[in-house]
Write an enzyme that holds these catalytic residues in place. Structure first.
Site, PDB file in Angstrom:
ATOM      1  N   ASP A 419      38.237  42.767  36.948  1.00 23.23           N
ATOM      2  CA  ASP A 419      36.951  42.432  37.557  1.00 23.23           C
ATOM      3  C   ASP A 419      36.895  40.939  37.883  1.00 23.23           C
ATOM      4  OD1 ASP A 419      34.448  42.955  38.539  1.00 23.23           O
ATOM      5  OD2 ASP A 419      33.463  43.089  36.591  1.00 23.23           O
ATOM      6  N   GLU A 422      37.907  37.760  42.770  1.00 21.83           N
ATOM      7  CA  GLU A 422      37.899  37.060  44.065  1.00 21.83           C
ATOM      8  C   GLU A 422      38.655  35.720  44.031  1.00 21.83           C
ATOM      9  OE1 GLU A 422      34.920  40.043  43.783  1.00 21.83           O
ATOM     10  OE2 GLU A 422      35.141  38.246  42.559  1.00 21.83           O
ATOM     11  N   ASP A 487      29.224  45.223  43.437  1.00 21.47           N
ATOM     12  CA  ASP A 487      27.984  45.514  42.711  1.00 21.47           C
ATOM     13  C   ASP A 487      26.856  45.860  43.671  1.00 21.47           C
ATOM     14  OD1 ASP A 487      29.298  44.997  40.328  1.00 21.47           O
ATOM     15  OD2 ASP A 487      28.731  42.881  40.313  1.00 21.47           O
TER      16      ASP A 487
END
Length: 811
Positions: A419, A422, A487
């Protein structure tokens, strides 16, 4: 043009550049050597290299610079392609059997065509531009707007554009200038200009793709100035792009994924149902949830642990990356118990190590973290604490991180969830072993997935890894990434954007893009939304409800009616396992997306260019998700090349029209192509119990179909490279309609290392208007059943060792 005037030109706002004439680039000479063409100009050289008849790469090397051969995207070795070089008056044509490049000498211009059909041409080609300071894009050292390197192309006025990674702006993305900087967008709804998985690729309705082979941050401008320009802009790096073409969209994606790598087939359990939330705080919560799925007779294949597995608090614990023994006193036993029930264990990991975590000092001492300009670990604030970032570009960072994953796998964990990759917060001042933050930002997730994939290949070579991540780059699919759309808001707007995101990513080679089913962000209890999202989820690549814990994401904790509808959706997902797993095989072998836009079906139909409301699931299912609250009807477009049958009622619809259909609360509209074979099985509680020994085979007969075909791929669901090792079976189904005889055939191709089961087939032929006069199985008269009301013909093929079966039906 003088160098001084060029500087003045570069200083102008980007929007004004189009009014200036093209840079005065002069042709000087051309030569052919080492399998490529070199075109020398007044300001540099073009290196043009064919990879195949459908792929050509062009690199511009400005004077004073040297070519950088390293690509993070490309893995295909250039083939020995037959080329021709023709000198014409004022022009040079360099051609493969498919793609051709025409270089016009004055004014200098490079244009591309495929089998004589023009595709795209450089407009000004390589130029320098100034970034837009209003966007906050400034050089941190000078405090000024950054200078960018750009490559500009000319577009036809009416072509639609797709690509640029994961976005939600409408299916035709022309008219937007997209930032190339992976960045999470928390709680987005029906629109999102920038998300966690950007890619420097554009695809056109003219059936070509252009991939800019440089991961550095920048922009991809899809004609935002409305001057028929496609422009790639970056802070630096390679001036390399590939033009990819083909005779069909299947060819284009096949060529692109041959170039950048194909997705390994995931473990079969990845096609099952997941139990997941943010998050299970302790062992009891997780065990209770798994047991409730079993008690409620809802199939389950994996349980996923969010960050409470390594800490009791959300903040201050990231980087512990070890089980919190207060909450999970014996994780190995818990994992083993789940596995005994056919349930895999997946745990979250993040690339951040906060300075309050148990591993902070270890990470510092082992030089695992990214640094400042002086080589010291750079720590900074973000939501979860004061943190450093693992430098996965350094040997010590990769080794340290992989050792953690290896230890988890040895404990029984079979799935990696990465997670915030990026990375979510990535200061420009941060340095990595191979470049600055802005230079490597967009390949951080790519390298992370690579680290896990290569670690498995080295230490667990027989296993297929499961790698759930939300950030990547061109070609990350070859490392087995299972990406999700971030999300998303738990609202109807969040649902509405999902088909577009998944369809676009599939077109760009990333076949397993999916969403948190039900929505993730905000504690919203909307049972209708939840049901419709899960019903859509049956026909998206991964079935994985996930949300903030205030409102449960797992169906076992919803009210009875919603639970019953969720159960029905999940059970259908399991019945379709043979079809869905075969889609995974086709993705692995040919790069084909699991979800396919209508453009694939009708590339010449301008009406479907911007369509995502209806799409294809594989080749043979037509799906229209229900995306609005209280919706009672849906507009469904039926492609013209086929007739279509309602999967639930059998009602026939002719192709080539949009029709309004009444909605059922139990499912979304789903249709099957006339002439399609759909293999199915009985529901199993977990894919561990999956078998094709007793197969349901459905064929949708129609008088308009003279010949049909389908297939089923099978292996053990776990072994890496099973197909290449000959550990597989491939069943091929065909139909032929001649006069009044419908001939169906089942043929089995068996790998050298595979033992096919004795297989019984329960065959259902749909849309049979009258009882047949006879049915023969393998030449022998057989008993059959025919239902006048449904038009279904049922035939049982008893279990047999025969690799080939024949069914002849006298209509």
């Amino acid at each position: 043009m003088t160098s001084n005037s060029l500087l003045k030109l570069a200083a102008l706002p980007l929007a004004l550049l189009a009014v200036y004439p093209a840079q005065a680039r002069k042709f000087e000479a051309v030569s052919e050597r080492d399998g490529q063409l070199e075109v020398r100009t007044s300001d540099g050289s073009y290196l043009i290299k064919p990879y195949s008849a459908g792929i050509i790469e062009t690199t511009f090397v400005p004077k004073g610079e040297s070519a950088d051969p390293a690509s993070h995207a490309v893995v295909l070795a250039p083939a020995a392609v037959k080329t021709t070089l023709k000198q014409k008056a004022g022009a040079i044509e360099y051609a493969t059997p498919g793609l051709s490049v025409t270089i016009t000498k004055s004014p200098f211009r490079i244009a591309y065509a495929y089998k004589g059909k023009p595709l795209i041409a450089e407009k000004r080609g390589y130029v320098h531009v100034q970034d837009d300071p209003a966007a906050g894009s400034k050089d941190i050292n000078k405090g000024e707007a950054r200078e960018l390197e750009a490559i500009e192309f000319a577009l036809d006025k009416d072509e639609a554009l797709y690509g640029a990674g994961s976005r939600a702006v409408g299916m035709n993305r022309r008219g937007h200038r997209f930032t190339l900087y992976n960045k999470a967008n928390y709680g987005y709804g029906d629109r999102s200009e920038l998300m966690g998985y950007t890619m420097p690729i554009a695809l056109s309705s003219k059936m070509y793709a252009i991939h800019f082979d440089n991961p550095q941050t920048g922009y991809l401008d899809f004609d935002s100035r409305k001057d028929n320009s496609l422009t790639y802009e970056a802070i630096g790096g390679r001036k390399t792009y590939q033009v990819i073409a083909g005779d069909s969209w299947e060819d284009v994606i096949g060529n692109y994924t041959a170039l950048t790598g194909r997705q390994p087939l995931p473990p079969r359990w990845a096609f099952g149902n997941f139990a997941m939330r943010f998050g299970y705080h302790n062992e009891k919560e997780a065990r209770d949830t798994v047991n409730k799925f079993i008690a409620d007779d809802i199939p389950l294949d994996a349980v996923v642990f969010d960050l409470y597995w390594f800490g009791k608090e959300v903040k201050g614990t990231m980087g512990n990356l070890a089980w919190d023994k207060d909450s999970f006193p014996n994780p190995e036993a818990m994992i083993a118990d789940f596995k005994a029930k056919g349930v895999q264990t997946v745990v979250i990991t993040e690339p951040f190590v906060v300075d309050t975590s148990k591993r902070w000092q270890e990470a510092v001492d082992k030089k695992v973290l990214g640094t400042d300009a002086d080589g010291k670990p750079l720590a900074y604030d973000f939501f979860f604490g004061h943190t450093g970032l693992i430098d996965i570009f350094s040997p010590q960072g990769k080794r340290w991180f992989w050792d953690i994953y290896k230890g988890l796998r040895q404990q029984g964990v079979t799935g990696v969830w990465g997670d915030l990759g990026e990375p979510e917060v990535h200061p420009t001042a941060l340095h990595h072993a191979t470049g600055t933050a802005d230079q490597v930002h967009n390949i951080y997730g790519h390298q992370w997935a690579r680290l896990v994939a290569e670690g498995y290949r080295q230490d667990f070579p027989a296993e297929r890894p499961f790698i759930l991540m939300r950030a990547g780059y061109s070609g990350t699919q070859r490392y087995g990434i299972i990406p999700w759309s971030g999300d998303v808001d738990r609202g109807w707007g969040g649902l509405q954007s999902q088909p577009e995101i998944a369809l676009q990513m599939g077109m760009q080679g990333v076949g397993y893009m999916h969403s948190d089913l039900g929505g993730f962000a905000n504690p919203v209890l909307d049972n209708e939304l939840y049901r419709r999202w899960l019903q859509y989820g049956v026909f998206q690549p991964i079935f994985r409800p996930h949300a903030q814990e205030e409102v449960p994401s797992e169906p076992v904790y919803r009210e009875d009616q919603t639970k019953a509808m969720a159960r029905a959706a999940i059970r259908l997902r399991y019945r379709l396992l043979p079809y869905n797993y075969t889609l995974g095989f086709d993705n692995n072998q040919r790069g084909l997306p699991l979800m396919r836009p209508m453009l694939y079906e009708e590339p010449g139909n301008a009406k479907v260019r911007a369509m995502s409301s209806t799409y294809l699931w594989g080749k043979d299912f037509l799906v229209t998700p229900v995306l609005k609250q209280g919706q009672t009807t849906a507009e469904v477009y039926f492609p013209a090349r086929s007739a279509w049958f309602d999967f639930y009622t059998g009602e026939r619809q002719a192709g080539g029209a949009t029709r309004s259909v009444a909605l059922s609360p139990d499912h979304v509209p789903v249709y099957v192509r006339a002439g399609a074979f759909i293999p199915m099985v009985n529901v199993v509680r977990t894919t561990r119990d999956y078998s094709t020994k007793n197969l349901e085979l459905h064929y949708w007969h129609d008088a308009s179909v003279e010949a049909g075909a389908g297939k089923l791929y099978d292996d053990d669901g776990l072994t890496a490279g099973a197909y290449e090792q000959g550990k597989y079976e491939l069943l091929r189904f065909t139909s032929k309609l001649r006069d009044k005889t419908l001939a169906l055939r089942v043929a089995s191709e068996i790998g050298k290392q595979y033992q096919r089961p004795e297989r019984g087939i329960a065959l259902t032929v749909h849309n049979i208007g009258a009882a047949p006069s006879s049915v023969r199985i393998d030449g022998k008269v057989a008993v059959f059943g025919w239902d006048e009301k449904t038009g279904q013909l049922t035939i049982d093929l008893p279990a047999s060792e025969q690799a080939s079966r024949s069914i002849d039906i006298a209509l």
